[in-house]
Design a protein around this motif. Structure first.
Motif, PDB file in Angstrom:
ATOM      1  N   LYS A   2      62.021  83.888  56.081  1.00  0.00           N
ATOM      2  CA  LYS A   2      60.723  84.513  55.722  1.00  0.00           C
ATOM      3  C   LYS A   2      60.526  85.024  54.453  1.00  0.00           C
ATOM      4  O   LYS A   2      60.519  86.120  53.839  1.00  0.00           O
ATOM      5  CB  LYS A   2      60.822  85.861  56.860  1.00  0.00           C
ATOM      6  CG  LYS A   2      60.955  85.320  58.263  1.00  0.00           C
ATOM      7  CD  LYS A   2      61.002  86.535  59.211  1.00  0.00           C
ATOM      8  CE  LYS A   2      60.742  86.128  60.538  1.00  0.00           C
ATOM      9  NZ  LYS A   2      61.830  85.261  60.973  1.00  0.00           N
ATOM     10  N   TYR A  24      51.121  77.369  55.046  1.00  0.00           N
ATOM     11  CA  TYR A  24      52.035  78.434  54.261  1.00  0.00           C
ATOM     12  C   TYR A  24      51.384  79.361  53.309  1.00  0.00           C
ATOM     13  O   TYR A  24      50.734  78.848  52.322  1.00  0.00           O
ATOM     14  CB  TYR A  24      53.335  77.640  53.810  1.00  0.00           C
ATOM     15  CG  TYR A  24      54.205  76.851  55.068  1.00  0.00           C
ATOM     16  CD1 TYR A  24      55.072  77.877  55.626  1.00  0.00           C
ATOM     17  CD2 TYR A  24      54.151  75.737  55.374  1.00  0.00           C
ATOM     18  CE1 TYR A  24      56.048  77.434  56.507  1.00  0.00           C
ATOM     19  CE2 TYR A  24      54.984  75.280  56.236  1.00  0.00           C
ATOM     20  CZ  TYR A  24      56.032  76.001  56.906  1.00  0.00           C
ATOM     21  OH  TYR A  24      56.602  75.260  58.003  1.00  0.00           O
ATOM     22  N   TYR A  83      62.673  78.374  56.209  1.00  0.00           N
ATOM     23  CA  TYR A  83      61.314  79.431  56.085  1.00  0.00           C
ATOM     24  C   TYR A  83      61.451  80.415  57.260  1.00  0.00           C
ATOM     25  O   TYR A  83      61.433  81.633  57.039  1.00  0.00           O
ATOM     26  CB  TYR A  83      59.996  78.578  55.911  1.00  0.00           C
ATOM     27  CG  TYR A  83      58.815  79.621  55.993  1.00  0.00           C
ATOM     28  CD1 TYR A  83      58.404  79.732  54.864  1.00  0.00           C
ATOM     29  CD2 TYR A  83      58.221  80.237  57.046  1.00  0.00           C
ATOM     30  CE1 TYR A  83      57.317  80.747  54.400  1.00  0.00           C
ATOM     31  CE2 TYR A  83      57.140  81.086  56.790  1.00  0.00           C
ATOM     32  CZ  TYR A  83      56.683  81.441  55.643  1.00  0.00           C
ATOM     33  OH  TYR A  83      55.789  81.914  55.307  1.00  0.00           O
ATOM     34  N   ASN A  84      61.848  79.694  58.236  1.00  0.00           N
ATOM     35  CA  ASN A  84      61.867  80.508  59.777  1.00  0.00           C
ATOM     36  C   ASN A  84      62.937  81.576  59.480  1.00  0.00           C
ATOM     37  O   ASN A  84      62.977  82.643  60.094  1.00  0.00           O
ATOM     38  CB  ASN A  84      61.806  79.862  60.933  1.00  0.00           C
ATOM     39  CG  ASN A  84      60.482  78.984  61.051  1.00  0.00           C
ATOM     40  OD1 ASN A  84      59.269  79.329  60.776  1.00  0.00           O
ATOM     41  ND2 ASN A  84      60.611  77.722  61.778  1.00  0.00           N
TER      42      ASN A  84
END
Length: 338
Positions: A278, A303, A274-275
């Motif tokens: 994005k 999230y 996810y980081n």
């Protein structure tokens, strides 16, 4: 005309009879057989025999004949080295055209000589780079078989665009990174099989049932998640035994704690993805209870843009994806003949 789709996994296989124009399911045959049987027995004979009987059964009980079937579309582990016809992975990023081009068509007597389209899986693109350590190289490697049709089926049903992460828990958890209708890469964990193995072959068989979660208990699920994060998985699993001995949780609560503890490592993998990516959205597919458990934990962690697929969408996604790729393949073959 009809289409038959085969969704072959590690332990189970589903055979669907589908109306070709509307993606509507006419019938379903389930077989408790998968490539695990091949791995155990050293031969795919049992898998082939069960699939053959399933195809014959679904045709017979719907008063069809082989000539009424336009084609069979087979996806999943059936195209692995443990399956029926081994098909090389295509290399990501990939669109549906790439999977149709990489598909292999065969007429097998066991499948009543109906043309069978064996859909390939996908492997991540990887070029060795001198500056990368062994661990960094290893982290980029991954493959999938079957999740590509699930992904395309969910993208169509949910009308998804832009960048996203598809979470598909099952025997393995697959994270599939997409951008519009293109699959970029994937990342896998072994959490589903880990849950089964721990429940079946350790002392925890007495603390939890093989059915796992009956109803979601968010508090127990999150407690298991935090225990694994805080103490590591091995300690969290022992705490599950303690929760039984000290009568701190009932059977269903312990099952939730257990799932939360195992999924904590999956969530750690997800957080890195996810980081880095994005994404604009997150979709959780797969079957319950894991689908709901993932969704609860992601919502707890706040999230954004998390969507949980419905049972109907999950049931249809492999069919839609397989038929879309199958139709493309049949079109490619017809154009070559012309």
């Amino acid at each position: 005309m009809y289409i038959i789709t085969i969704d072959a996994g590690t332990t189970n296989t589903r055979i669907y009879l589908v109306e070709d124009s509307a993606y509507s399911i006419i019938d379903l045959v389930k077989k408790n057989v998968g490539v695990k049987n091949t791995a155990i027995h050293g031969s795919a004979d049992e898998l082939k025999r069960e699939l053959s009987s399933g195809i014959e059964e679904i045709i017979r009980r719907n008063n069809c004949e082989p000539k009424d079937i336009a084609y069979i579309a087979a996806a999943g582990m059936i195209t692995s080295n443990l399956g029926i016809v081994q098909v090389p992975h295509v290399t990501g990023p990939c669109q549906k055209d790439d999977f149709s081009t990489g598909s292999v068509v065969q007429r097998l007597p066991e499948f009543l000589n109906i043309p069978c389209i064996f859909i390939p899986g996908m492997k991540n693109s990887f070029s060795p780079e001198p500056q990368l350590s062994f661990g960094e190289e290893l982290d980029k490697l991954d493959v999938m078989r079957g999740e590509e049709v699930e992904t395309f089926g969910l993208i169509r049903q949910l009308d998804l665009s832009r960048k996203g992460i598809m979470i598909l828990p099952g025997s393995h958890t697959k994270y599939v990174m997409t951008d519009d209708s293109e699959i970029l890469s994937c990342l896998s964990t072994l959490s589903g099989e880990m849950l089964y193995a721990i429940q079946k072959d350790t002392i925890l068989s007495d603390s939890i049932t093989k059915e796992l979660i009956e109803t979601t208990d968010t508090n127990a699920l999150i407690q298991g998640f935090h225990s694994s994060q805080r103490n590591g998985l091995a300690r969290a699993l022992y705490q599950l035994r303690l929760l039984q001995l000290f009568e701190k949780m009932d059977l269903n609560q312990r099952a939730n704690f257990f799932v939360g503890a195992v999924l904590a490592s999956d969530i750690r993998s997800f957080q890195s993805l996810y980081n880095e990516m994005k994404p604009d959205w997150i979709v959780v597919g797969g079957n319950n209870p894991l689908r709901g458990s993932f969704t609860h934990i992601l919502n707890y962690l706040q999230y954004p843009n998390v969507m949980e697929a419905t049972d109907e969408q999950v049931a249809m996604c492999t069919i839609i994806g397989a038929v879309e790729i199958g139709n493309l393949k049949m079109g490619q073959m017809a154009n070559r003949i012309q």
